[in-house]
Design a protein around this motif. Structure first.
Motif, mmCIF file in Angstrom:
data_model
loop_
_atom_site.group_PDB
_atom_site.id
_atom_site.type_symbol
_atom_site.label_atom_id
_atom_site.label_comp_id
_atom_site.label_asym_id
_atom_site.label_seq_id
_atom_site.Cartn_x
_atom_site.Cartn_y
_atom_site.Cartn_z
ATOM 1 N N PRO A 33 0.821 -1.218 0.000
ATOM 2 C CA PRO A 33 0.000 0.000 0.000
ATOM 3 C C PRO A 33 0.856 1.270 0.000
ATOM 4 O O PRO A 33 1.790 1.383 0.789
ATOM 5 C CB PRO A 33 -0.814 -0.107 1.293
ATOM 6 N N ALA A 34 0.527 2.208 -0.887
ATOM 7 C CA ALA A 34 1.231 3.495 -0.901
ATOM 8 C C ALA A 34 0.797 4.356 0.274
ATOM 9 O O ALA A 34 1.596 5.104 0.831
ATOM 10 C CB ALA A 34 0.969 4.221 -2.212
ATOM 11 N N VAL A 35 -0.479 4.270 0.621
ATOM 12 C CA VAL A 35 -1.032 5.030 1.749
ATOM 13 C C VAL A 35 -2.010 4.131 2.503
ATOM 14 O O VAL A 35 -2.628 3.236 1.920
ATOM 15 C CB VAL A 35 -1.768 6.311 1.292
ATOM 16 N N ILE A 36 -2.133 4.397 3.797
ATOM 17 C CA ILE A 36 -3.135 3.717 4.621
ATOM 18 C C ILE A 36 -4.227 4.724 4.954
ATOM 19 O O ILE A 36 -3.950 5.830 5.443
ATOM 20 C CB ILE A 36 -2.519 3.155 5.917
ATOM 21 N N LYS A 40 -7.955 -0.424 12.318
ATOM 22 C CA LYS A 40 -8.775 -0.831 13.452
ATOM 23 C C LYS A 40 -8.198 -2.109 14.027
ATOM 24 O O LYS A 40 -8.035 -3.104 13.311
ATOM 25 C CB LYS A 40 -10.236 -1.060 13.018
ATOM 26 N N GLY A 41 -7.867 -2.071 15.309
ATOM 27 C CA GLY A 41 -7.312 -3.253 15.938
ATOM 28 C C GLY A 41 -5.951 -3.593 15.373
ATOM 29 O O GLY A 41 -4.994 -2.834 15.504
ATOM 30 N N CYS A 42 -5.851 -4.744 14.701
ATOM 31 C CA CYS A 42 -4.582 -5.169 14.107
ATOM 32 C C CYS A 42 -4.637 -5.150 12.585
ATOM 33 O O CYS A 42 -3.778 -5.735 11.932
ATOM 34 C CB CYS A 42 -4.206 -6.560 14.604
ATOM 35 N N ARG A 43 -5.629 -4.444 12.005
ATOM 36 C CA ARG A 43 -5.803 -4.434 10.555
ATOM 37 C C ARG A 43 -5.833 -3.005 10.021
ATOM 38 O O ARG A 43 -6.257 -2.085 10.715
ATOM 39 C CB ARG A 43 -7.081 -5.184 10.160
ATOM 40 N N VAL A 44 -5.361 -2.866 8.779
ATOM 41 C CA VAL A 44 -5.354 -1.568 8.113
ATOM 42 C C VAL A 44 -5.914 -1.733 6.705
ATOM 43 O O VAL A 44 -5.924 -2.829 6.143
ATOM 44 C CB VAL A 44 -3.938 -0.954 8.053
ATOM 45 N N PHE A 52 -5.310 -5.451 5.199
ATOM 46 C CA PHE A 52 -4.068 -6.129 5.551
ATOM 47 C C PHE A 52 -4.060 -6.427 7.047
ATOM 48 O O PHE A 52 -4.460 -5.576 7.850
ATOM 49 C CB PHE A 52 -2.855 -5.258 5.231
ATOM 50 N N ILE A 53 -3.604 -7.608 7.418
ATOM 51 C CA ILE A 53 -3.260 -7.864 8.823
ATOM 52 C C ILE A 53 -1.883 -7.256 9.015
ATOM 53 O O ILE A 53 -0.936 -7.611 8.325
ATOM 54 C CB ILE A 53 -3.258 -9.369 9.140
ATOM 55 N N ASP A 54 -1.783 -6.334 9.956
ATOM 56 C CA ASP A 54 -0.623 -5.442 10.015
ATOM 57 C C ASP A 54 0.325 -5.803 11.147
ATOM 58 O O ASP A 54 -0.089 -5.940 12.301
ATOM 59 C CB ASP A 54 -1.103 -3.998 10.203
ATOM 60 N N PHE A 55 1.617 -5.936 10.794
ATOM 61 C CA PHE A 55 2.654 -6.146 11.796
ATOM 62 C C PHE A 55 3.701 -5.030 11.761
ATOM 63 O O PHE A 55 4.731 -5.128 12.415
ATOM 64 C CB PHE A 55 3.311 -7.518 11.596
ATOM 65 N N ARG A 56 3.425 -3.969 11.002
ATOM 66 C CA ARG A 56 4.287 -2.788 11.027
ATOM 67 C C ARG A 56 3.934 -1.902 12.224
ATOM 68 O O ARG A 56 4.795 -1.263 12.817
ATOM 69 C CB ARG A 56 4.150 -2.005 9.714
#
Length: 403
Positions: A33-36, A40-44, A52-56
């Motif tokens: 993704p270029a931009v988010i 919410k929670g652990c997702r973007v 995406f399930i996010d770990f950044r």
């Protein structure tokens, strides 16, 4: 709303590097993704509507989860009262007191906005109190402290011998040492110990357990030369333990900097330490209009109290173990030349020396294509539940298979 590609074109046209934070510029377009747009929670979700399930986790600040309701409510409540004033708010006193009751080294505490500037602040205080000039840097301490030849300009990226934009006379006062490199530390001590102000250390996340012996060595080293021991707890603080690496490993520094996790994404850094070394700030002036900005302090008060009353640390360790051990199993099963040494809330991938060039980048790209965002590994947060981790691992397995 514009598309990812359209926003990327705007970013590249108007912003040097394509982002105000170098590490946030997408490297793997169009999969990444270029931009988010929202989280919410652990997702973007990005501008193209992809989840995406996010770990950044915003490169580390999000420890509770995106839009975590108790923190949002604290910020909204303060917003109705005001953002910043010409005098301190009660929150500045309350959060400083909380910090000093939470962090082992903290007898005094102050606030800024970013970890890098807070590192610069404690170095200034250490130079003032010690009357010495030289600094030894270990690890990445933010761009303001990346002044030594061979130091890190970004995480994992070493600087050239001649640093762009840094006068040679300033570079000569900053010396780089690797994590757990006792031999180099002894050599630097012999060369500069009589004029050493401080040692600033950020843990190596791939080899963090070496802190059990390296931190005691550093404590003895600075005491020998009358210098300050400063922990960069920007990543480790409020994540490995409530009081950071100093609590986990039981070796107390003279000063420390906390940032990312302290306010769940609101911009705030804490620089704190024992009264002797913080006293330099009475005369070596560090001052910022927004240091005591109230919205971030309201978030920090809520975050620290959540940490003190809920099993956040335990959850981060449990989910960290589940995530990084799961990734390790996938790498081994697919025969990929990677591993994740850490089973902690923060885990970074070790790329083997014999890995083909570009293979790990292709893996990260494939993860994005399968709906997982990683940061050479990354972070778990309090909103990552077991089901989220398992779903992410299923997606990562598909990404690995595609290689």
């Amino acid at each position: 709303m514009k598309s990812n590609q359209e926003y990327r074109a705007i970013l590249d046209q108007y912003i040097p590097w394509g982002s105000s934070t170098c590490s946030k510029r997408a490297r793997f377009m169009p999969e990444e993704p270029a931009v988010i747009v929202r989280g919410k929670g652990c997702r973007v979700w990005d501008a193209d509507g992809r989840e995406f399930i996010d770990f950044r986790n915003s490169l580390g600040p999000i420890t509770l989860g995106y839009c975590y309701e108790p923190v949002n409510e604290a910020v909204k409540e303060q917003l109705d009262k005001g953002i910043v004033f010409g005098y301190p708010t009660p929150l500045e006193a309350e959060v400083a007191e909380l910090v000093c009751h939470t962090i082992p080294c903290a007898e005094k505490a102050r606030f800024l906005k970013t970890g890098g500037e807070a590192i610069a602040a404690v170095i200034k205080s250490a130079r003032c109190v010690s009357g010495h000039d030289h600094v030894i840097q270990i690890g990445y301490n933010g761009w303001l402290n990346s002044l030594g030849s061979g130091g890190m300009t970004l995480p994992g990226q070493k600087a050239a011998d001649k640093l762009p934009g840094v006068p040679a006379d300033l570079t000569a006062l900053h010396h780089t040492c690797g994590w757990n490199d006792v031999e180099t530390m002894e050599r630097l001590g012999n060369l500069y110990g009589d004029n050493l102000a401080c040692v600033v250390v950020a843990a190596d996340y791939l080899r963090m357990d070496e802190a059990k012996t390296f931190y005691p060595f550093l404590r003895q080293f600075v005491d020998k030369y009358g210098a300050a021991l400063i922990y960069d707890e920007i990543v480790t603080g409020f994540r490995l333990a409530l009081g950071g690496a100093q609590e986990l490993y039981g070796v107390t520094p003279d000063m420390a900097v906390f940032a990312k996790a302290v306010a769940n994404g609101m911009p705030l850094s804490v620089y704190c330490g024992n009264a002797k070394w913080m006293k330099g700030l009475d005369t070596a002036i560090v001052s910022s209009t927004y240091g005591g900005e109230a919205l971030s302090l309201a978030a920090a008060k809520a975050v620290i109290n959540i940490y003190r009353t809920e099993p956040v640390i335990e959850h981060l360790w449990e989910m960290g173990n589940r995530m990084w051990s799961g990734m390790d199993r996938i790498f081994e099963a697919k025969g990929l030349p990677f591993n994740v040494p850490s089973r902690k809330p923060v885990g970074f991938v070790n790329v083997h020396a014999d890995a083909p060039a570009g293979l790990f980048d292709n893996f990260l790209r494939a993860c994005c294509a399968n709906g997982v965002t990683l940061y050479n590994g990354g972070y778990v947060n309090y909103s990552h539940k077991a089901a989220d981790i398992d779903e992410a691992l299923e997606r990562i397995e598909k990404a690995a298979a595609s290689l």
